[in-house]
Design a protein around this motif. Structure first.
Motif, short mmCIF file in Angstrom:
data_model
loop_
_atom_site.label_atom_id
_atom_site.label_comp_id
_atom_site.label_asym_id
_atom_site.label_seq_id
_atom_site.Cartn_x
_atom_site.Cartn_y
_atom_site.Cartn_z
N SER A 98 0.85 -1.19 0.00
CA SER A 98 0.00 0.00 0.00
C SER A 98 0.88 1.24 0.00
O SER A 98 1.84 1.33 0.77
CB SER A 98 -0.89 -0.01 1.25
OG SER A 98 -1.61 1.21 1.34
N LYS A 139 7.51 1.25 11.29
CA LYS A 139 6.92 0.15 12.06
C LYS A 139 7.36 -1.16 11.43
O LYS A 139 7.36 -1.29 10.21
CB LYS A 139 5.39 0.22 12.04
CG LYS A 139 4.79 1.45 12.69
CD LYS A 139 3.29 1.48 12.48
CE LYS A 139 3.04 1.70 11.01
NZ LYS A 139 1.77 2.15 10.59
N ASP A 143 6.95 -5.52 11.94
CA ASP A 143 6.33 -6.65 12.63
C ASP A 143 6.64 -7.92 11.86
O ASP A 143 6.77 -7.91 10.63
CB ASP A 143 4.82 -6.44 12.74
CG ASP A 143 4.17 -7.41 13.71
OD1 ASP A 143 4.86 -7.90 14.64
OD2 ASP A 143 2.97 -7.68 13.55
N LYS A 182 6.21 -7.33 7.96
CA LYS A 182 5.45 -6.11 7.66
C LYS A 182 6.32 -4.92 8.02
O LYS A 182 6.78 -4.79 9.15
CB LYS A 182 4.17 -6.04 8.50
CG LYS A 182 3.08 -6.94 8.04
CD LYS A 182 1.82 -6.68 8.85
CE LYS A 182 0.74 -7.67 8.49
NZ LYS A 182 -0.47 -7.46 9.28
N VAL A 183 6.54 -4.07 7.04
CA VAL A 183 7.31 -2.85 7.27
C VAL A 183 6.47 -1.69 6.76
O VAL A 183 6.02 -1.69 5.60
CB VAL A 183 8.67 -2.88 6.54
CG1 VAL A 183 9.47 -1.61 6.86
CG2 VAL A 183 9.47 -4.12 6.90
N GLY A 184 6.23 -0.73 7.63
CA GLY A 184 5.45 0.44 7.26
C GLY A 184 6.19 1.70 7.64
O GLY A 184 6.97 1.73 8.60
N ASP A 229 5.62 6.20 7.57
CA ASP A 229 4.89 7.40 7.16
C ASP A 229 5.84 8.58 7.32
O ASP A 229 6.63 8.64 8.25
CB ASP A 229 3.60 7.59 7.95
CG ASP A 229 3.82 7.78 9.42
OD1 ASP A 229 4.08 8.92 9.85
OD2 ASP A 229 3.73 6.78 10.16
N LEU A 235 2.51 7.56 2.93
CA LEU A 235 2.35 6.41 3.83
C LEU A 235 2.60 5.18 2.98
O LEU A 235 2.06 5.07 1.87
CB LEU A 235 0.94 6.35 4.40
CG LEU A 235 0.52 7.52 5.26
CD1 LEU A 235 -0.45 8.40 4.48
CD2 LEU A 235 -0.12 7.02 6.50
N GLU A 290 3.23 0.74 3.22
CA GLU A 290 3.32 -0.49 3.99
C GLU A 290 3.46 -1.65 3.03
O GLU A 290 2.74 -1.73 2.03
CB GLU A 290 2.07 -0.68 4.86
CG GLU A 290 2.18 -1.91 5.75
CD GLU A 290 1.04 -2.02 6.74
OE1 GLU A 290 1.13 -1.36 7.78
OE2 GLU A 290 0.08 -2.74 6.44
N GLU A 294 3.84 -5.95 3.11
CA GLU A 294 3.91 -7.24 3.80
C GLU A 294 4.56 -8.19 2.81
O GLU A 294 3.97 -8.53 1.78
CB GLU A 294 2.55 -7.75 4.23
CG GLU A 294 2.63 -9.05 5.00
CD GLU A 294 1.30 -9.55 5.53
OE1 GLU A 294 1.29 -10.60 6.19
OE2 GLU A 294 0.26 -8.90 5.27
N LEU A 348 10.19 -1.07 -0.78
CA LEU A 348 9.93 0.23 -0.16
C LEU A 348 10.66 1.35 -0.90
O LEU A 348 10.09 2.41 -1.18
CB LEU A 348 10.35 0.22 1.32
CG LEU A 348 9.51 -0.63 2.25
CD1 LEU A 348 10.20 -0.79 3.59
CD2 LEU A 348 8.13 -0.03 2.44
#
Length: 159
Positions: A25, A47, A49, A65-67, A69, A79, A81, A83, A118
């Motif tokens: 996203s 972030k 996880d 999961k890497v996010g 913003d 923003l 994210e 996975e 990313l």
């Protein structure tokens, strides 16, 4: 002592069977206005996880999961994210080591690919590529274990 401690850990194997994007996203809410030069460094919140799903006796899906913003003067720039997951086959890994292998070594194997996604996506969104530093999965694992220990201890205390 366990049989593994006496007999040795010979033959332990970790294989990546496949890896893939599960979810991606990217939001660019203030483009094109946010794409020009900015007079201060963006504030970037990251972030991370790790999730593990057992598929059968030897195969595990590990998702990272890497996010992130980014904001400038409290106004969002982007923003993002991702996975990113891998299907791993673990054979002859002692049960005592299984959790650490799944939440430290497996994410370490797939992290460079998530990082590239990313970077490419933020670049394609009109920004300089977001190049996040390598993640210390050992520290994340230790922090999570400490947090879980505290939660268990607090839950065990009488009210």
């Amino acid at each position: 002592m366990s049989d593994q401690a006496n007999g040795g850990n010979t033959g332990a194997q970790l294989r990546v069977l496949t890896q893939y994007v599960k979810d991606l996203s990217f939001e660019n809410p203030n483009a094109p206005g946010s794409l020009g030069p900015v007079d201060e460094q963006p504030q970037i919140n990251l972030k991370v996880d790790v999730g593990v799903k057992r598929m059968n006796d030897t195969d595990f899906e590990v998702s990272l999961k890497v996010g992130a913003d980014a904001t400038v003067k409290e106004k969002p720039m982007f923003l993002i994210e991702v996975e990113y997951a891998g299907l791993f086959r673990l054979t002859n890994v002692p049960e005592a080591d299984l959790e650490a292998v799944l939440v430290v070594e497996c994410p370490r194997q797939i992290f460079p690919f998530a990082r590239r996604i990313l970077a490419d996506t933020t670049r394609d969104g009109g920004y300089p590529p977001l190049m996040i530093d390598p993640i210390d999965f050992v520290s994340l694992y230790q922090q999570r274990r400490e947090q879980m220990s505290k939660e268990v201890a607090n839950a065990a205390q009488p009210n």
